[in-house]
Enzyme design. Structure first.
Site, short mmCIF file in Angstrom:
data_model
loop_
_atom_site.label_atom_id
_atom_site.label_comp_id
_atom_site.label_asym_id
_atom_site.label_seq_id
_atom_site.Cartn_x
_atom_site.Cartn_y
_atom_site.Cartn_z
N GLU A 4 0.89 -1.28 0.12
CA GLU A 4 -0.11 0.10 -0.02
C GLU A 4 0.66 1.19 0.02
O GLU A 4 0.90 2.11 0.99
CB GLU A 4 -1.01 0.17 1.27
CG GLU A 4 -1.97 -1.13 0.91
CD GLU A 4 -3.09 -0.98 2.04
OE1 GLU A 4 -3.06 -0.45 3.20
OE2 GLU A 4 -4.18 -1.63 1.76
N GLU B 281 -6.74 -8.15 -1.03
CA GLU B 281 -7.12 -8.24 0.50
C GLU B 281 -8.54 -7.82 0.66
O GLU B 281 -8.96 -7.11 -0.22
CB GLU B 281 -6.24 -7.02 1.35
CG GLU B 281 -4.78 -7.35 1.52
CD GLU B 281 -4.38 -6.37 2.49
OE1 GLU B 281 -5.03 -5.74 3.20
OE2 GLU B 281 -2.94 -5.86 2.23
#
Ligand code: GLA
Ligand code: ZN
Length: 693
Positions: free
Chosen positions: A159, A318
């Site tokens: 991220e 995710e």
């Protein structure tokens, strides 16, 4: 060009990926737990895990001292048990020794103050020390594991995001600007209009990042700072990819993107990646919207990430099996919702259903974040059972892997434009809502069974027949011409208020909006965009929709009047059909919505903000002109479709808790084997996946 409708991402895996982040390095002193995990993973139908995302201190507990035996053992054990590995580079969080020895690896905040050690995702992307140490550990991983038979993908860092305002970044920014403006400071001054308030620069080394207590008024500077951060982050990521490729040229790479993340231009960042992946955490069952809307918003994100690399599946890297733990309120998904959300990912084009995380940590900030295996450690929890059931469903959908979305409609969505709209001193600060406007228009098309892709203005538009570009305030170079030839060749193009006002440097177009001569295409000039207060309302009255004025109305799609909020434009129409006029205020009787036929296509202009539902008649007309069949789906039922060389996979998702009846459904349900010809009833939170020849 021949389009291929099958692109297998992971030849090693027969079907869809079912897996998630797994952190065995937190349990190395508990071999019993690691064994139990293997057993439970197999029970849950997990065929892949992501390892090593935050394992730097397990790999390299002190500088230059490497320990990879544990990883070797675990990857081997997993592979023996039929479970593949996605291996991450550990650059998302740094060990304490690193920051102590190399403080320049730590990020500086918007005042230029160096952070203290801690947390994650807080590195300086310009730090030479950090880049050197990352390269070293990445090379080690690639050398040791690049040929492991279980390895299917590299997961670069985690991220990526955020800004660093340190001196190294300042200097890199100056260099970047010098390149952008051909080393000519005069060119930069002109582009940024720095004569305003005497902000003229003499040289590139006078330019600072937009510190919180520094230069905030030069909009061009603020915009280039964002572009620079994307460039610098991408450059850092590319250096990681290069380090891996040196020893492991054939394994594909990704990095995990975030929901509608604003600070990085993912279109630019995606170029060096082989596969797009993102982390999906919808706020299920919240108290501000319906579950249907939560689902649809999530689907918008799927569409956004899918469209970044067209012609291939993407990955849902995710998602939470149960709840997350970082929201103000952390609510569990209700029974059935988990599986449905996973099927939604596949419906939208994902070839993976992955979770954060396989096993819950015992301590630290994520100890109560949902996981497949929780602290109880057994297979008889509700969450585990739902994950296992999802695993069984995914096995039945194995043949869907590699099929792709093939849509004819699209919404234009540019990061540059997002940044420009957010930053401009105009409109209503709280009511700009660029993203929401794109999402609501997208939803409206989905409700008509014509799901759009989400594309950038620089993308290849050749497969689309209908493009809606809400609030395209900034036009990249050449986009005006691109829109013109799209319409000329038969495209239906929709623009709204606040279109075509500035160029890529944020300089306003002279001679009438929308710029780049688009006012000629639309046959109008926007003289002013009037901002209403949130409680203000106007009304527009619809006059006609041309050939079929009442057709939409008959279906309840085409209203007689629509309410205007937030924005109304003063349009000077010279050469377009007027579809609606204002009813009230000083604009009463003036045109509000227009259409102009041009070449084989039509250019539509909506000069005020009306609810997207109110635009249904107009959108239906666009679809009709484009020869795309619109359909009526019951409330709460989502339709998405993927295709392969020989068939279509039609997904119908009932996001409501009550049964829903759908019509015009054909094919064999891959989940149950049942045949459908016409009608079907889908129970609450259930789905059909119909294979159609
Ligand atoms: C992000 C991160 C994960 C984890 C989850 C929790 O997506 O990538 O490491 O923190 O959030 O939801
Ligand atoms: Zn920095």
């Amino acid at each position: 060009m021949k389009v291929s409708y099958k692109k297998i991402l992971f030849p090693g895996i027969n079907g869809l990926v079912h897996g998630g982040d797994y952190n065995p390095d937190q349990w190395l002193d508990r071999p019993d737990i690691l064994e139990k995990d293997l057993e439970l993973m197999k029970k849950a139908g997990i065929n892949c895990v992501t390892l090593g995302i935050f394992s730097w201190s397990a790999y390299e507990p002190a500088e230059g001292e490497f320990h990879f035996e544990w990883l070797q053992n675990i990857m081997d054990r997993l592979y023996e048990n039929g479970i593949h590995t996605i291996l991450a580079t550990p650059s998302g969080a740094r060990p304490a020794w690193l920051d102590a020895a190399y403080p320049d690896a730590m990020r500086a905040d918007e005042y230029g103050r160096r952070n203290h050690h801690g947390n994650r995702h807080n590195h300086c992307m310009s730090s030479e020390n950090y880049r050197r140490l990352v390269r070293k550990i990445d090379s080690q991983l690639a050398q040791r594991f690049g040929k492991h038979p279980g390895l299917i993908l590299w997961h670069i860092s985690n991220e990526f995001g955020g800004y660093c305002y340190c001196d190294a970044c300042r200097q890199r920014f100056q260099k970047y600007l010098a390149e952008q403006f051909d080393g000519d400071i005069g060119k930069l001054n002109k582009a940024w209009w720095t004569s305003f308030w005497s902000h003229t620069y003499n040289s590139f080394d006078q330019i600072e990042p937009p510190y919180a207590d520094g230069e905030q008024s030069v909009l061009g500077l603020r915009l280039e700072w964002k572009r620079f951060t994307t460039w610098n982050t991408t450059d850092f990521m590319k250096a990681e990819i290069d380090a891996l490729r040196e020893f492991c040229p054939d394994v594909p790479v990704t990095t995990n993107f975030m929901t509608m993340y604003e600070e990085l231009d993912y279109h630019a960042m995606a170029k060096p990646l082989d596969v797009i992946s993102w982390d999906s955490y919808p706020m299920f069952h919240n108290d501000r919207e319906t579950l249907e809307d939560t689902f649809l918003e999530n689907a918008f994100n799927h569409a956004l990430f899918r469209s970044i690399k067209p012609g291939q599946p993407f990955m849902m890297m995710e998602s939470a099996p149960g709840l997350v733990n970082w929201r103000p309120f952390n609510k569990y998904k209700r029974p059935g919702v988990h599986r449905l959300a996973c099927l939604q990912a596949v419906a939208c084009g994902s070839d993976t259903v992955q979770y954060f995380q396989i096993r819950k940590s015992r301590g630290s900030v994520e100890q109560f974040h949902g996981a497949v295996i929780d602290h109880l450690g057994t297979d008889d929890t509700r969450v585990f059972r739902e994950v296992a059931e999802t695993g069984r469903s995914l096995e039945r959908l194995a043949e869907v892997a590699g099929s792709i979305a093939d849509n004819r409609t699209a919404i234009l969505f540019d990061w540059d434009n997002r940044w420009a709209v957010r930053d401009v001193n105009a409109l209503g600060q709280e009511t700009k809502k660029y993203e929401e406007t794109c999402i609501s228009l997208w939803k409206e098309f989905v409700k008509m069974g014509a799901e759009p892709d989400i594309i950038s203005s620089d993308a290849d538009w050749s497969s689309y027949r209908v493009i809606a570009a809400p609030m395209l305030f900034m036009l990249h170079d050449g986009v005006g011409e691109k829109i013109r030839s799209f319409v000329e060749g038969g495209g239906q193009f929709l623009a709204t208020y606040f279109t075509g006002c500035v160029d890529r440097n944020l300089l306003a177009y002279l001679g009438g909006f929308p710029g780049q001569d688009l006012h000629e295409l639309f046959g109008l000039i926007c003289e002013e965009t009037d901002t209403l207060y949130p409680s203000d309302r106007n009304i527009i009255r619809w006059l006609t929709l041309g050939d079929s004025p009442r057709e939409g109305k008959a279906e309840g799609l085409f209203p007689l009047q629509s309410e205007v909020r937030d924005y109304q434009e003063l349009l000077r129409v010279s050469d377009a059909e007027i579809l609606a006029v204002y009813e009230k205020d000083y604009v009463a009787g003036m045109p509000a919505v227009t259409r102009k036929r041009y070449g084989q296509g039509t250019a539509w202009y909506v000069g005020c903000r009306i609810g997207s539902g109110e635009m249904r008649g107009l959108l239906a007309e666009m679809l009709k002109n484009a020869g795309i069949p619109a359909r009526r789906l019951p409330e709460g039922v989502e339709f998405h479709s993927r295709r392969s060389e020989s068939c279509y996979y039609d997904f119908y998702l009932n996001t409501g808790s009550e049964p829903a009846q759908v019509e015009d459904v054909y094919g064999t349900d891959l989940l149950t084997g049942e045949e459908f010809r016409g009608e079907a009833v889908i129970p609450g939170f259930q789905a059909l996946v119909l294979k159609r020849g």
